[in-house]
Design an enzyme around this catalytic site. Structure first.
Site, mmCIF file in Angstrom:
data_model
loop_
_atom_site.group_PDB
_atom_site.id
_atom_site.type_symbol
_atom_site.label_atom_id
_atom_site.label_comp_id
_atom_site.label_asym_id
_atom_site.label_seq_id
_atom_site.Cartn_x
_atom_site.Cartn_y
_atom_site.Cartn_z
ATOM 1 N N TYR A 118 0.867 -1.549 0.265
ATOM 2 C CA TYR A 118 -0.171 0.596 0.080
ATOM 3 C C TYR A 118 0.834 1.117 0.101
ATOM 4 C CZ TYR A 118 -3.240 3.605 1.382
ATOM 5 O OH TYR A 118 -3.910 5.105 1.056
ATOM 6 N N TRP B 225 1.387 5.691 -1.699
ATOM 7 C CA TRP B 225 1.112 6.654 -2.889
ATOM 8 C C TRP B 225 1.978 7.080 -3.601
ATOM 9 C CZ3 TRP B 225 -1.622 11.504 -3.590
ATOM 10 C CH2 TRP B 225 -2.889 11.950 -2.501
HETATM 11 N N1 LIG Z 1 -0.391 18.587 2.361
HETATM 12 C C1 LIG Z 1 -1.259 17.418 2.279
HETATM 13 N N2 LIG Z 1 -2.396 17.322 1.247
HETATM 14 C C2 LIG Z 1 -3.446 15.763 1.255
HETATM 15 C C3 LIG Z 1 -2.323 14.422 2.433
HETATM 16 C C4 LIG Z 1 -0.960 15.214 2.425
HETATM 17 O O1 LIG Z 1 -0.396 14.245 2.985
HETATM 18 N N3 LIG Z 1 -0.329 16.716 1.988
HETATM 19 N N4 LIG Z 1 -2.572 13.309 2.531
HETATM 20 C C5 LIG Z 1 -3.948 12.810 1.561
HETATM 21 C C6 LIG Z 1 -4.661 12.025 1.990
HETATM 22 S S1 LIG Z 1 -3.488 10.165 1.219
HETATM 23 C C7 LIG Z 1 -5.562 12.108 2.194
HETATM 24 S S2 LIG Z 1 -6.624 10.662 2.661
HETATM 25 C C8 LIG Z 1 -6.480 13.119 2.964
HETATM 26 C C9 LIG Z 1 -7.265 13.168 3.443
HETATM 27 O O2 LIG Z 1 -8.022 13.912 3.858
HETATM 28 P P1 LIG Z 1 -8.634 14.160 5.303
HETATM 29 O O3 LIG Z 1 -9.229 13.072 6.517
HETATM 30 O O4 LIG Z 1 -10.140 15.173 5.254
HETATM 31 O O5 LIG Z 1 -7.831 14.307 5.891
HETATM 32 P P2 LIG Z 1 -7.181 14.790 7.883
HETATM 33 O O6 LIG Z 1 -5.639 16.286 7.630
HETATM 34 O O7 LIG Z 1 -6.328 14.092 8.517
HETATM 35 O O8 LIG Z 1 -8.451 15.543 8.440
HETATM 36 C C10 LIG Z 1 -8.932 17.057 8.004
HETATM 37 C C11 LIG Z 1 -10.044 17.185 9.714
HETATM 38 O O9 LIG Z 1 -10.812 16.680 10.142
HETATM 39 C C12 LIG Z 1 -11.152 17.196 11.830
HETATM 40 N N5 LIG Z 1 -11.109 15.669 12.211
HETATM 41 C C13 LIG Z 1 -10.198 14.697 13.238
HETATM 42 N N6 LIG Z 1 -11.295 14.211 14.354
HETATM 43 C C14 LIG Z 1 -12.647 14.682 13.619
HETATM 44 C C15 LIG Z 1 -13.945 14.125 14.703
HETATM 45 O O10 LIG Z 1 -13.975 12.923 15.077
HETATM 46 N N7 LIG Z 1 -14.740 15.553 14.012
HETATM 47 C C16 LIG Z 1 -14.862 16.150 12.904
HETATM 48 N N8 LIG Z 1 -15.704 17.269 12.975
HETATM 49 N N9 LIG Z 1 -13.625 16.441 12.676
HETATM 50 C C17 LIG Z 1 -12.172 15.782 12.938
HETATM 51 C C18 LIG Z 1 -9.251 17.663 12.076
HETATM 52 O O11 LIG Z 1 -9.223 18.773 12.689
HETATM 53 C C19 LIG Z 1 -8.499 17.588 10.404
HETATM 54 O O12 LIG Z 1 -7.780 18.994 10.394
HETATM 55 O O13 LIG Z 1 -5.811 14.367 2.573
HETATM 56 C C20 LIG Z 1 -4.844 14.789 1.316
HETATM 57 N N10 LIG Z 1 -3.960 15.802 1.821
HETATM 58 N N1 LIG Z 2 -1.633 8.768 12.121
HETATM 59 C C1 LIG Z 2 -1.819 8.638 11.059
HETATM 60 N N2 LIG Z 2 -1.783 7.403 10.546
HETATM 61 C C2 LIG Z 2 -2.031 7.844 9.449
HETATM 62 C C3 LIG Z 2 -3.175 8.772 8.343
HETATM 63 C C4 LIG Z 2 -3.809 10.001 9.692
HETATM 64 O O1 LIG Z 2 -4.218 10.784 8.946
HETATM 65 N N3 LIG Z 2 -3.141 9.510 10.636
HETATM 66 N N4 LIG Z 2 -3.189 8.699 7.162
HETATM 67 C C5 LIG Z 2 -3.411 7.199 6.362
HETATM 68 C C6 LIG Z 2 -3.715 7.755 5.672
HETATM 69 S S1 LIG Z 2 -4.775 8.574 4.885
HETATM 70 C C7 LIG Z 2 -2.390 7.167 3.580
HETATM 71 S S2 LIG Z 2 -2.992 7.494 2.355
HETATM 72 C C8 LIG Z 2 -1.072 6.892 4.355
HETATM 73 C C9 LIG Z 2 -0.010 7.486 3.270
HETATM 74 O O2 LIG Z 2 0.822 6.282 3.489
HETATM 75 P P1 LIG Z 2 1.888 6.019 2.313
HETATM 76 O O3 LIG Z 2 1.460 6.154 1.138
HETATM 77 O O4 LIG Z 2 2.318 5.010 2.892
HETATM 78 O O5 LIG Z 2 2.671 7.546 2.245
HETATM 79 P P2 LIG Z 2 4.258 8.108 1.466
HETATM 80 O O6 LIG Z 2 5.016 9.016 2.154
HETATM 81 O O7 LIG Z 2 3.258 8.792 0.395
HETATM 82 O O8 LIG Z 2 4.200 6.321 0.754
HETATM 83 C C10 LIG Z 2 5.869 6.227 -0.646
HETATM 84 C C11 LIG Z 2 6.284 5.394 -0.554
HETATM 85 O O9 LIG Z 2 7.175 5.495 -1.957
HETATM 86 C C12 LIG Z 2 8.165 5.789 -2.204
HETATM 87 N N5 LIG Z 2 8.929 6.095 -3.433
HETATM 88 C C13 LIG Z 2 7.710 6.974 -4.397
HETATM 89 N N6 LIG Z 2 8.616 7.516 -5.647
HETATM 90 C C14 LIG Z 2 8.455 5.929 -5.751
HETATM 91 C C15 LIG Z 2 9.240 5.474 -6.752
HETATM 92 O O10 LIG Z 2 9.533 5.745 -7.495
HETATM 93 N N7 LIG Z 2 9.450 3.997 -6.612
HETATM 94 C C16 LIG Z 2 9.417 3.365 -5.697
HETATM 95 N N8 LIG Z 2 9.742 2.213 -5.259
HETATM 96 N N9 LIG Z 2 8.852 4.120 -4.322
HETATM 97 C C17 LIG Z 2 8.559 5.323 -4.996
HETATM 98 C C18 LIG Z 2 8.487 7.371 -1.616
HETATM 99 O O11 LIG Z 2 9.425 7.338 -0.860
HETATM 100 C C19 LIG Z 2 7.342 7.041 0.152
HETATM 101 O O12 LIG Z 2 8.775 6.552 1.265
HETATM 102 O O13 LIG Z 2 -1.013 7.211 5.655
HETATM 103 C C20 LIG Z 2 -1.800 6.207 6.330
HETATM 104 N N10 LIG Z 2 -1.171 6.799 7.919
HETATM 105 MO MO LIG Z 3 -5.306 8.763 2.093
#
Ligand SMILES: Nc1nc2c(c(=O)[nH]1)N[C@H]1C(S)=C(S)[C@@H](COP(=O)(O)OP(=O)(O)OC[C@H]3O[C@@H](n4cnc5c(=O)[nH]c(N)nc54)[C@H](O)[C@@H]3O)O[C@H]1N2
Ligand SMILES: Nc1nc2c(c(=O)[nH]1)N[C@H]1C(S)=C(S)[C@@H](COP(=O)(O)OP(=O)(O)OC[C@H]3O[C@@H](n4cnc5c(=O)[nH]c(N)nc54)[C@H](O)[C@@H]3O)O[C@H]1N2
Ligand SMILES: [Mo]
Length: 770
Positions: free
Chosen positions: A109, A111
């Site tokens: 899993y 990105w």
């Molecule tokens: N810059 C940036 N943008 C991203 C990402 C990133 O790594 N960097 N990751 C992307 C990814 S993979 C995903 S999945 C999305 C995730 O998108 P989201 O899940 O929407 O993002 P979060 O920042 O985890 O949460 C948004 C807000 O929800 C609020 N929140 C948390 N728990 C609760 C709750 O129980 N109730 C309420 N009402 N609010 C709550 C928190 O204050 C938090 O700031 O973001 C994407 N966008």
């Molecule tokens: N506590 C907490 N944990 C969370 C979340 C949260 O809200 N709270 N959010 C969750 C969510 S929504 C998500 S989506 C996950 C994200 O979790 P991940 O998607 O696992 O996070 P990334 O750091 O984007 O990992 C991608 C990896 O791919 C590597 N990579 C980039 N390009 C290449 C390439 O060309 N080749 C190879 N082999 N590798 C490459 C990068 O260096 C990086 O280490 O985290 C989750 N974890």
């Molecule tokens: Mo995510």
């Protein structure tokens, strides 16, 4: 000589500025109205000291310490590509012969990168699938719970990941939008697959300017940009389902539910109604009942419910709400609320998830086919819910209940990861570290010495996107981007496709893996296939050569009068356009879910107190609720070594946001290093005060690279600030089995010890062979 190379990333399109074989800068993509700052970190990370220069093997693995070895604390020994290629072919063959293909975990899993051909996980799964199969994972960390739940409720997961009602329709028709979890601007900085336009904030502003009143119901005021003028309703984390139930009660009390909609387009309303009124459990879910649970005054709850009944409205919740204990409940209840209001399918109204979660959600668009590499069929039918990885490693042979199925967990001997980082994304890292000792062999393909690479046995250095040609595409964006190679592969790095093709050759299936195409032939092939399907849909894309030369293709924007409303057909004629649920209607009560007999997710939405929240007994010992949200300064762990993330850190540690009064009560001051801890682990952070937080709530962004003070020792302090040493690793329920990171209690105290150095961005110890 300076060259500009068109390129793309999950954080946007850009041109790479190249001088003397190095990326020295970036220029934002012209048509992007709001390029964001994350691209500025690109040159830093491409040339970072923590790039992996050669293939490596963990010393202990070479010496036979495999199953049972605690990984992460030993030096690595460099090896040649030839040797590692042969060794991996042998090892893969041996594991398959001795233990069968299910013994290889290739869920992988993550990105990866924006390019669709060199998408690491797709390449790996193609390699493993063609080679005989592997155990895979199902669903995404982002919204696993919703992916399991919503097909039962509305017949599709599109309501959270697909084409939802667009902002154009909202701006034209809705006058109120309730946003549980706000509309966090930082989340719009990224889009999986990249984007030509960051339309996220401009579209919100447009809706606001059109007169849509925004209400942000969230523990953090900063979850909605100040200029959107949203009203802030602070709520205790994890209690949204209680507030929604109380809103439903308020509607019922005034007879404001849409009886016709409930009768003709929903099933099971009577069951939920009885629960709301307290007929089934003796507790009416009144606003007065919800007030002490949620911290939201009863009158506010009542007023918001009636405002919804009086005003055309859209209901939304962030994806984060379901990454919590019983995360199914607030989402299901939000759909039920929209059903009570009868708004589902009305122009610009209803319910949709994730408007505040990533760029592209609600962006007006036409459907385009995807540019993507072909996936290979996996002959092994076994998939594990993505966030149950530690459990899978801990309990081989035992049964995991999931969405009505009993899954017998496999005995994993080999883990192979490319393009993801479980030591970033998974919860309770100390528990993961222990379980991670179980397999015999762990292989990781990575450009950088991230935590997952440091915890591997065999490390293969991958190129970054700048070192190869590719095509970027996202179904949520109108642009397709040519990604030109800007610099040669750094040190001995190779792209994921080539390294796997060589191993496939050793195993006798190179040609099936490559289909006898090289990179250039693949890109042309994938593009031409896409172009043909586009033509069938009435969009004439240019030839490959023109696309490559111009650097991008732009599909036309749909005209405003085509504003899209999800479920409009169903609402207009539910007989002719039934939902894909057993009843063809919105399932407020689901016979299917009820038949699973899960007490942690019964047949209709309910309030179940989370295991960890501010109302829990445990809050006596750990009185702060930690939300670990998405970072504003990077993408997950990606770009962490770059300047944008570095500028935000405090004494090199990830910021911990806290209300000034909570800080004062602990004798803490802004800018100080603190220790955040609970029974699962501890990390350091840098204290930042923010009066826009509900008292009792602290936040840390995810993504500071895991940096245990004693590598390889479970329970060791993370000196850098990775919140996943604190978060619990437990499925949301047996239905979704999603991650529940947001249900997490901690305490924070001053760090008085000497400040340990952050070593996460340097290579681990390396031993040259004698
Ligand atoms: N810059 C940036 N943008 C991203 C990402 C990133 O790594 N960097 N990751 C992307 C990814 S993979 C995903 S999945 C999305 C995730 O998108 P989201 O899940 O929407 O993002 P979060 O920042 O985890 O949460 C948004 C807000 O929800 C609020 N929140 C948390 N728990 C609760 C709750 O129980 N109730 C309420 N009402 N609010 C709550 C928190 O204050 C938090 O700031 O973001 C994407 N966008
Ligand atoms: N506590 C907490 N944990 C969370 C979340 C949260 O809200 N709270 N959010 C969750 C969510 S929504 C998500 S989506 C996950 C994200 O979790 P991940 O998607 O696992 O996070 P990334 O750091 O984007 O990992 C991608 C990896 O791919 C590597 N990579 C980039 N390009 C290449 C390439 O060309 N080749 C190879 N082999 N590798 C490459 C990068 O260096 C990086 O280490 O985290 C989750 N974890
Ligand atoms: Mo995510």
């Amino acid at each position: 000589m300076t060259m500009l190379k068109p390129h793309a990333s999950h954080w946007g399109f850009f041109d790479a500025v190249v001088e003397g074989g190095r990326v020295v800068g970036v220029r934002p993509f012209g048509p992007d109205p709001f390029p964001g700052s994350l691209i500025e970190s690109v040159p830093d990370v491409v040339h970072a000291p923590c790039r992996i220069d050669r293939p490596y093997i963990r010393k202990g693995w070479l010496e036979g310490r495999r199953r049972g070895a605690m990984r992460g604390g030993e030096p690595f020994v460099p090896v040649s590509w030839d040797r590692v290629t042969r060794l991996l072919a042998e090892e893969t063959r041996r594991i398959r012969t001795e233990h069968g293909p299910t013994a290889i975990y290739g869920g992988s899993y993550g990105w990866s990168s924006a390019g669709r051909f060199h998408h690491a996980k797709t390449q790996l799964q193609r390699f493993l699938g063609l080679g005989g199969g592997f155990t895979s994972s199902i669903h995404a960390y982002s919204y696993a719970t919703g992916q399991a739940l919503m097909p039962h409720v509305v017949g599709t997961a599109e309501i959270l990941l697909g084409r939802i009602t667009d902002w154009e329709a909202i701006a034209r028709n809705a006058r109120l939008m309730l946003c549980f979890g706000g509309l966090a601007a930082k989340n719009g900085l990224v889009l999986s697959g990249g984007m030509g336009r960051h339309d996220y904030l401009p579209l919100m502003r447009k809706a606001r300017a059109a007169g849509v009143r925004l209400v942000s119901i969230s523990p953090y005021r900063g979850d909605t940009e100040a200029d959107l003028g949203a009203e802030w309703v602070p709520i205790r984390p994890g209690t949204d389902a209680a507030m929604m139930l109380a809103m439903a009660h308020a509607l019922l009390a005034e007879g404001r539910e849409d009886r016709a909609f409930l009768a003709t387009r929903c099933v099971g309303w009577e069951r939920l109604r009885a629960y709301i009124l307290g007929e089934t459990d003796g507790t009416p879910k009144t606003p007065a009942w919800a007030a002490p649970i949620t911290g939201v005054p009863a009158e506010t709850i009542r007023r918001l419910a009636l405002d919804c009944a009086d005003t055309p409205n859209m209901l939304t919740a962030a994806w984060s709400l379901q990454r919590a204990d019983y995360g199914e409940q607030p989402w299901w209840m939000l759909v039920a609320l929209a059903a009570m209001l009868g708004t589902i399918g009305r122009p610009g109204q209803g319910v949709g998830f994730g408007y505040g979660s990533t760029n592209g959600m609600g962006t007006p668009r036409r459907e385009l086919p995807a540019v993507s590499s072909p996936v290979a069929r996996n002959p092994v039918p076994l998939t594990i819910p993505v966030a149950r990885i530690t459990e899978m490693l801990e309990r081989p042979g035992e049964v995991l209940q999931f969405n009505g199925r009993d899954i017998t967990l496999p005995d994993i001997r080999m883990i192979w990861w490319a393009g993801g980082n479980p030591f970033h994304h998974h919860q309770d890292l100390n528990r993961l570290l222990r379980a991670w000792s179980r397999p015999e062999t762990i292989v990781v393909q990575e450009p950088w010495w991230t935590a997952v690479a440091r915890h591997a046995d065999i490390v293969l250095p991958a190129t970054t996107t700048l070192e190869r040609n590719d095509i970027a595409f996202s179904s949520r964006d109108r642009f397709v981007r040519a990604m030109h190679q800007a610099i040669p592969p750094q040190a001995q790095a190779r792209n994921d496709h080539d390294m796997l093709a060589d191993i496939a050759e050793e195993l006798g299936y190179r040609d099936r893996f490559t289909e006898q195409r090289d990179e250039a032939a693949w890109l042309r092939h994938l593009y031409e296939r896409w172009r043909q399907v586009c033509a069938g849909m009435g969009f004439e894309a240019p030839s490959f050569d023109r696309f490559w030369e111009e650097g991008h293709v732009e599909a036309p924007e749909p005209p405003p009068e085509e504003a899209y409303t999800q479920f409009a057909d169903f609402a207009a004629d539910p007989e002719e356009h039934p939902l894909d649920t057993p009843s063809g209607k919105v399932e407020i009560f689901s016979e299917t879910i009820a038949s699973f007999g899960y007490d942690d997710c019964p047949g209709h939405p309910v309030w179940i107190p989370p295991r960890e929240w501010l109302g829990a007994e445990k809050a006596a010992r750990f009185p702060l609720h930690l939300l670990s949200y998405q970072p504003a300064t990077r993408l997950h762990g990606q770009l962490d070594p770059g300047r944008v993330a570095a500028a935000d850190k405090i004494q090199g540690r990830e910021p911990v946001l806290m209300h000034p009064e909570d800080a004062a009560a602990r004798g803490l001051v802004e800018g100080q290093v603190v220790r955040v801890f609970n029974d699962r682990g501890a990390c350091l952070g840098g204290l930042r005060l923010d009066a826009g937080l509900l008292r009792g709530v602290v936040t840390m962004a995810t993504g500071a690279w895991f940096d245990p003070q004693e590598p390889g020792v479970p329970g060791s302090l993370c000196v850098h600030g990775n919140p996943n040493v604190l978060t619990p690793d437990v499925g949301t329920s047996r239905l979704g089995q999603g991650p529940s990171a947001q249900s997490c209690l901690v305490e924070v105290e001053r760090w008085d010890g000497p400040l340990p150095p952050v070593r996460a961005h340097l290579p681990p110890p390396i031993e040259e062979p004698a």
